[in-house]
Design an enzyme around this catalytic site. Structure first.
Site, PDB file in Angstrom:
ATOM      1  N   ASP A  19       0.828  -1.200   0.000  1.00 33.63           N
ATOM      2  CA  ASP A  19       0.000   0.000   0.000  1.00 33.63           C
ATOM      3  C   ASP A  19       0.867   1.258   0.000  1.00 33.63           C
ATOM      4  O   ASP A  19       1.996   1.240   0.497  1.00 33.63           O
ATOM      5  CB  ASP A  19      -0.897  -0.020   1.244  1.00 33.63           C
ATOM      6  CG  ASP A  19      -2.043   0.970   1.149  1.00 33.63           C
ATOM      7  OD1 ASP A  19      -2.358   1.429   0.035  1.00 33.63           O
ATOM      8  OD2 ASP A  19      -2.622   1.293   2.201  1.00 33.63           O
ATOM      9  N   GLY A  20       0.316   2.330  -0.564  1.00 35.45           N
ATOM     10  CA  GLY A  20       0.956   3.634  -0.474  1.00 35.45           C
ATOM     11  C   GLY A  20       1.618   4.142  -1.730  1.00 35.45           C
ATOM     12  O   GLY A  20       2.220   5.229  -1.722  1.00 35.45           O
ATOM     13  N   ARG A  32      -0.261   9.251  -9.868  1.00 32.10           N
ATOM     14  CA  ARG A  32      -0.302   8.010  -9.096  1.00 32.10           C
ATOM     15  C   ARG A  32       0.438   6.868  -9.792  1.00 32.10           C
ATOM     16  O   ARG A  32       1.081   6.046  -9.132  1.00 32.10           O
ATOM     17  CB  ARG A  32      -1.768   7.608  -8.852  1.00 32.10           C
ATOM     18  CG  ARG A  32      -2.480   8.506  -7.846  1.00 32.10           C
ATOM     19  CD  ARG A  32      -3.944   8.109  -7.700  1.00 32.10           C
ATOM     20  NE  ARG A  32      -4.089   6.728  -7.272  1.00 32.10           N
ATOM     21  CZ  ARG A  32      -4.045   6.335  -6.009  1.00 32.10           C
ATOM     22  NH1 ARG A  32      -3.852   7.206  -5.030  1.00 32.10           N
ATOM     23  NH2 ARG A  32      -4.207   5.056  -5.695  1.00 32.10           N
ATOM     24  N   HIS A  36       3.107   3.646  -8.737  1.00 36.65           N
ATOM     25  CA  HIS A  36       2.978   2.214  -9.044  1.00 36.65           C
ATOM     26  C   HIS A  36       4.230   1.699  -9.753  1.00 36.65           C
ATOM     27  O   HIS A  36       4.674   0.571  -9.511  1.00 36.65           O
ATOM     28  CB  HIS A  36       1.746   1.972  -9.913  1.00 36.65           C
ATOM     29  CG  HIS A  36       0.447   2.275  -9.207  1.00 36.65           C
ATOM     30  ND1 HIS A  36       0.132   1.734  -7.977  1.00 36.65           N
ATOM     31  CD2 HIS A  36      -0.607   3.055  -9.566  1.00 36.65           C
ATOM     32  CE1 HIS A  36      -1.065   2.172  -7.605  1.00 36.65           C
ATOM     33  NE2 HIS A  36      -1.523   2.962  -8.538  1.00 36.65           N
ATOM     34  N   SER A  64      -6.721  -5.810  -6.290  1.00 33.90           N
ATOM     35  CA  SER A  64      -7.849  -6.462  -5.630  1.00 33.90           C
ATOM     36  C   SER A  64      -9.107  -6.417  -6.485  1.00 33.90           C
ATOM     37  O   SER A  64      -9.209  -5.639  -7.440  1.00 33.90           O
ATOM     38  CB  SER A  64      -8.126  -5.796  -4.271  1.00 33.90           C
ATOM     39  OG  SER A  64      -8.803  -4.569  -4.457  1.00 33.90           O
ATOM     40  N   GLU A  66     -11.702  -5.124  -5.564  1.00 31.05           N
ATOM     41  CA  GLU A  66     -12.282  -3.809  -5.318  1.00 31.05           C
ATOM     42  C   GLU A  66     -11.569  -2.698  -6.089  1.00 31.05           C
ATOM     43  O   GLU A  66     -12.100  -1.596  -6.230  1.00 31.05           O
ATOM     44  CB  GLU A  66     -12.232  -3.484  -3.812  1.00 31.05           C
ATOM     45  CG  GLU A  66     -13.189  -4.286  -2.953  1.00 31.05           C
ATOM     46  CD  GLU A  66     -12.711  -5.720  -2.716  1.00 31.05           C
ATOM     47  OE1 GLU A  66     -11.478  -5.969  -2.739  1.00 31.05           O
ATOM     48  OE2 GLU A  66     -13.570  -6.600  -2.521  1.00 31.05           O
ATOM     49  N   ASN A  67     -10.364  -2.976  -6.586  1.00 28.95           N
ATOM     50  CA  ASN A  67      -9.608  -1.941  -7.294  1.00 28.95           C
ATOM     51  C   ASN A  67     -10.219  -1.548  -8.626  1.00 28.95           C
ATOM     52  O   ASN A  67      -9.827  -0.529  -9.219  1.00 28.95           O
ATOM     53  CB  ASN A  67      -8.158  -2.390  -7.515  1.00 28.95           C
ATOM     54  CG  ASN A  67      -7.317  -2.344  -6.264  1.00 28.95           C
ATOM     55  OD1 ASN A  67      -6.315  -3.051  -6.150  1.00 28.95           O
ATOM     56  ND2 ASN A  67      -7.699  -1.526  -5.282  1.00 28.95           N
ATOM     57  N   SER A 195      -8.077  -5.566   4.365  1.00 31.46           N
ATOM     58  CA  SER A 195      -8.584  -5.310   3.010  1.00 31.46           C
ATOM     59  C   SER A 195      -8.860  -6.576   2.196  1.00 31.46           C
ATOM     60  O   SER A 195      -8.460  -6.679   1.033  1.00 31.46           O
ATOM     61  CB  SER A 195      -7.619  -4.395   2.248  1.00 31.46           C
ATOM     62  OG  SER A 195      -7.580  -3.123   2.857  1.00 31.46           O
TER      63      SER A 195
END
Length: 241
Positions: A19-20, A32, A36, A64, A66-67, A195
């Protein structure tokens, strides 16, 4: 990597919620995706570091279920990054003796990426130095749901009797059926939640929530977290004599 005393009773299997990346990039005034890209380089370092830490199995949470809620531009950039990273790293990982596996629902991923995943798994299938598992389009609830459906078919078609179903049988239908359960789960970037990652498998894992953003997760940070693991008293529900 500086000298860090490693406890010989360290974890065999480490799982990491990376994460982050986005916050790391934003703090530097960059998009962003730049974060990555920086995070992808840390994956190589983590794999390289595993043997010196006594870590045989490394599982990383790359994307994920959810991503998919993220912006289309970020998702497209991530998928392109995954494809490039596999193409660039495949031969190097093979030379390291790394066996690579992917877990998650891969049918939703684009065909080119699926083929690259299949290629990398096949290329490295006989390697045994480090076992790298990449969770891609993965969610633990989705995994357990898919496993339960497959198990239900076995019962319905009378290849399994209901009374035969136990925790070991259910675990054999999970994406991670070929892996030992994680001993240590690390989440970077200061968030203290899991998560939807390896919920079943991490029932007895130790957790470390650290403030370091994933692009700053150096071999020294990795070694320090692993070394702390060795000092923990793991009783698995029993009372120490």
């Amino acid at each position: 990597m500086s000298a860090v005393e490693i406890n010989p009773e360290g974890p065999n299997h480490v799982a990491i919620i990376m994460d982050g990346n986005g916050r790391w990039a934003t703090q530097r005034g960059r998009p962003r995706l730049f974060g990555h890209q920086a995070g992808a380089k840390r994956v190589r370092q983590a794999v390289e570091t595993c043997p010196s830490l006594g870590v045989k199995y490394l599982t990383i949470f790359a994307f994920s279920t959810e991503n998919w809620k993220r912006t289309q531009s970020e998702i497209a950039g991530l998928m392109a990054l995954f494809r490039r990273h596999i193409q660039r790293e495949a031969n190097y990982l093979h030379r390291l003796g790394t066996r690579v596996r992917f877990i998650g629902e891969r049918e939703k991923l684009d065909i080119k990426l699926q083929k690259l995943m299949d290629y990398l798994e096949k290329l490295t299938e006989n390697n045994d130095t480090t076992h790298l598992t990449v969770a891609l389009n993965y969610g633990a609830r989705d995994e357990v749901t898919r496993a339960t459906k497959r198990l239900a078919v076995e019962v319905a078609e009378k290849r399994l009797r209901p009374e035969q179903v136990n925790t070991e049988v259910l675990a054999s239908f999970l994406d991670t059926y070929m892996l030992p359960d994680p001993d240590l789960v690390i989440r970077t970037s200061g968030e203290a939640r899991i998560s939807n990652f390896l919920l079943w498998q991490s029932a007895y894992a130790e957790y470390e929530f650290i403030d370091t953003h994933w692009p700053d997760f150096t071999p020294d940070v990795f070694a320090s977290v692993v070394n702390r693991f060795g000092g923990r008293d793991r009783r698995y529900g029993a009372v120490k004599a």
